[in-house]
Design a protein around this motif. Structure first.
Motif, PDB file in Angstrom:
ATOM      1  N   GLY A   1      -7.034   4.894   2.206  1.00 15.00           N
ATOM      2  CA  GLY A   1      -5.760   4.189   2.070  1.00 15.00           C
ATOM      3  C   GLY A   1      -5.855   2.684   2.179  1.00 15.00           C
TER       4      GLY A   1
ATOM      5  N   THR B   1      -6.197  -0.961   1.139  1.00 14.37           N
ATOM      6  CA  THR B   1      -6.022  -1.694  -0.118  1.00 14.37           C
ATOM      7  C   THR B   1      -6.920  -2.935  -0.115  1.00 14.37           C
TER       8      THR B   1
ATOM      9  N   GLU C   1      -4.338   2.593   5.992  1.00 10.55           N
ATOM     10  CA  GLU C   1      -3.201   2.703   5.059  1.00 10.55           C
ATOM     11  C   GLU C   1      -2.132   1.659   5.346  1.00 10.55           C
ATOM     12  N   ASN C   2      -2.233   0.988   6.502  1.00 11.66           N
ATOM     13  CA  ASN C   2      -1.247  -0.025   6.880  1.00 11.66           C
ATOM     14  C   ASN C   2      -1.792  -1.447   6.701  1.00 11.66           C
TER      15      ASN C   2
ATOM     16  N   ARG D   1      -7.753   7.218   8.588  1.00  9.81           N
ATOM     17  CA  ARG D   1      -6.352   7.061   8.239  1.00  9.81           C
ATOM     18  C   ARG D   1      -5.463   7.542   9.402  1.00  9.81           C
TER      19      ARG D   1
END
Length: 441
Positions: free
Chosen positions: A35, A37, A210-211, A238
């Motif tokens: 997750g 980015t 993911e955050n 994650r």
């Protein structure tokens, strides 16, 4: 050379803007299986990169009563080191690289940033991934840092600005976590040394792939970058926490507060109007951004009258900070004498009322749009600024390309849109007023 680069950038921005894009660089986006980015922007800065780690958590995410200030707390704790790279070793590595590094926290995000030599890319990825995956600190270290936070609060509290923002947000919000400032309520900071277990929970919730996003801008090889990111961040696990941010009910009446300041000071006036959250779709929200220039820029009649002609105030400003949830348009001014407070307030309200009924000329509106475009383009002159912009729009929407959507929306704003937005949001029942004057002896 820098001047020539800037001119070329402005020309490129103009060309791309005619094609619907204000941001003149390509943004590469890769999302890892866990997750995380990765956003990368090739930029003409030979031998230099900017490296940001964006955490989509700020004081907005402090949802439990009595637990404010922890997003900012981790801005500090993240420099405490790990078993592999203890604090002093981490600092020594970056100093040997000649790197510029720091961090900041706001209501909606926390960012850790480094500007360094491109050939240090793997070293940076190694030490940054390590502290995000393996941060460790003892309860004793936690309490020591909590004391440092209290010291920072006390230092900030010696200036009227923190007191003004605290009072304004506390009055304007009853439910949402924007009720407190980024540093948190003083009573929670005083209790922070007792919250070691909660600090571990906060880190476990939000410092998850993911955050977060890694933003790299400058001189790098894309394939090598992604290979290194996968190598060092691939084992980051994650999470699954979804904060329930309280929804603020509509404001229905004017709120007024006052601060009696114990030290010597000129009077201050702060006014907040409730406005919608950041959006690339809501024309009203885009129109509100124009109010900053039309009423509070140095060329605005209100500024000229209060600062230059009458000299009632030594500064006045007004803007609408971008927030993920509905926030405030904030006006602040410092007044030369206490007996002028009501007169200054009256002039501000008068200018707002005029904007509700008298449409700004198309010529003036085009000037403001042009100024906003060129100001943005001129801010893109180094990798650190570009990385900040990419990180900021990612934290707001999850998509850094939203900057292009925003400036496209600005182009559609009309004089009637501005009048309608001011009529709707700049009302008495939608505002909060705070004054600060020297305490009477």
């Amino acid at each position: 050379m820098k001047k020539i680069t800037l001119i070329l950038m402005l020309l490129l921005s103009n060309l791309l803007f005619s094609q619907g894009k204000i941001f003149p660089f390509k943004i590469n986006k890769v999302v890892l299986e866990n997750g995380l980015t990765v956003l990368s922007v090739p930029f003409d800065s030979p031998g230099i990169i900017a490296y940001y780690t964006v955490v989509r958590a700020g004081s907005r995410n402090e949802v439990e009563p009595g637990k404010t200030g922890f997003a900012h707390f981790f801005e500090h704790m993240m420099f405490r080191g790990t078993e592999k790279y203890p604090e002093q070793v981490y600092n020594d590595i970056l100093k040997r690289l000649g790197a510029d590094f720091n961090a900041f926290t706001s209501a909606d995000w926390t960012a850790y940033h480094i500007v360094a030599s491109s050939d240090a890319l793997e070293t940076i990825i190694d030490i940054e991934s390590d502290r995000f995956m393996n941060l460790k600190y003892t309860e004793e270290q936690f309490k020591t840092e909590a004391g440092a936070i209290l010291g920072e609060y006390n230092k900030s509290a010696s200036s009227p600005f923190l007191a003004l923002y605290e009072k304004l947000q506390d009055l304007a919000f009853t439910t949402h976590t924007y009720k407190h400032t980024t540093i948190g309520f003083l009573k929670d900071i005083l209790d922070m040394p007792n919250q070691y277990d909660y600090s571990l929970q906060f880190f476990d919730r939000y410092y998850r792939p993911e955050n977060c996003a890694i933003v790299v801008v400058g001189d790098f090889d894309q394939k090598k970058l992604i290979d290194l990111i996968k190598k060092y961040y691939g084992k980051w696990k994650r999470g699954n926490f979804k904060p329930e941010i309280p929804v603020e009910p509509p404001q229905t009446e004017e709120k007024v507060g006052h601060i009696a300041w114990k030290g010597k000071t000129l009077p201050y006036l702060m006014i907040g109007y409730r406005i919608p959250e950041f959006s690339t779709k809501n024309v009203d929200r885009a129109a509100i951004d124009f109010v900053s220039e039309l009423l509070f820029s140095r060329t605005a009649p209100l500024y000229q009258k209060l600062v230059i002609e009458k000299q009632w105030v030594d500064f006045i400003q007004g803007d609408a900070p971008d927030r993920r949830d509905p926030f405030l348009f904030i006006i602040m001014t410092r007044i030369k004498r206490e007996d002028l407070i009501d007169s200054v307030k009256s002039e501000i309200f008068k200018a707002i009322e005029e904007l509700k009924v008298k449409p700004v000329s198309k010529e003036r509106l085009e000037q403001v749009k042009s100024y906003m475009r060129y100001s943005f383009a001129m801010s893109l002159d180094n990798p650190n600024s570009v990385a900040y912009i990419v990180g900021n729009y990612f934290q707001l929407t999850g998509d850094p390309e939203s900057v292009n959507e925003l400036y496209s929306l600005y182009e559609k704003v009309t004089p009637q849109d501005i009048m309608r937005a001011v009529q709707k949001y700049f009302t008495k029942e939608n505002r909060t007023i705070v004054t600060l004057t020297e305490e009477k002896k």
